[in-house]
Motif scaffolding. Structure first.
Motif: not given
Length: 185
Positions: A19-32, A36-39, A69-76
């Motif tokens: 519920v907290v992750s949905e209400v705060t929008g946290l789940r929406e921030h977990f994007s590919f 990739r940007q963070i890495l 997928a994000a790690a492999v496509l960013t870091l090899g």
């Protein structure tokens, strides 16, 4: 009811977390794209944040394949696989501690022949069985929760996890690197 109080604590924790992750929008921030940007911005800080996000994501049921997928496509293939292995292992350890703290070995308290039989099989060869489960289901949150509540020791849990994760991670690394070549990423 008293027998199931640990399971109720875990269930309430999961409901609150979702519920907290949905209400705060946290789940929406977990994007590919975000992963990739963070890495790419700073490899060392990025890896620490990647591990933290993988752990949080695993608790709130974000599929681990997004991280891989994000790690492999960013870091090899090799570095991405290694980053994912570290993050997945850390996530499984953290999930074990949190869920085991809340629920103890609650599955042992269930008076059910099927549950008892399954736990007996797990007890017979815990490392081997966890290794097989990791190969089949990797970091599936439901598997993490179940194993944390099963009464298996942390040492056996982690040994099975550490031995079971490399094969599926390597297979997915090959898949994503080939896919990237095919679609020119």
């Amino acid at each position: 009811m008293r027998r199931y109080r640990h399971l109720i604590f875990v269930f309430l924790f999961l409901i609150i977390l979702l519920v907290v992750s949905e209400v705060t929008g946290l789940r929406e921030h977990f994007s590919f794209a975000l992963l990739r940007q963070i890495l790419t911005e700073n490899i060392f800080t990025g890896l620490l944040i990647f591990v933290l996000l993988f752990t949080i994501g695993n608790l709130i049921h974000i599929p681990g394949l997004v991280f891989l997928a994000a790690a492999v496509l960013t870091l090899g293939r090799v570095n991405g696989g290694l980053a994912t292995y570290i993050a997945a292992s850390s996530s499984c350890a953290c999930t074990f501690f949190v869920i085991h703290y809340l629920g103890g070995d609650a599955l042992r308290e269930i008076d059910n022949k099927t549950a008892t039989r399954l736990l007996d099989h797990l007890d017979a060869h815990p490392v081997r069985n966890i290794l097989i489960l990791r190969i089949l289901f990797q970091t599936l949150p439901a598997l993490n929760y179940t194993l944390a509540l099963s009464g298996v020791s942390f040492r056996k849990y982690m040994l099975g996890t550490l031995l079971g994760l490399p094969l599926p991670i390597a297979a997915y690394c090959l898949f994503f690197s080939q896919l990237a070549k095919y679609i020119h990423l």
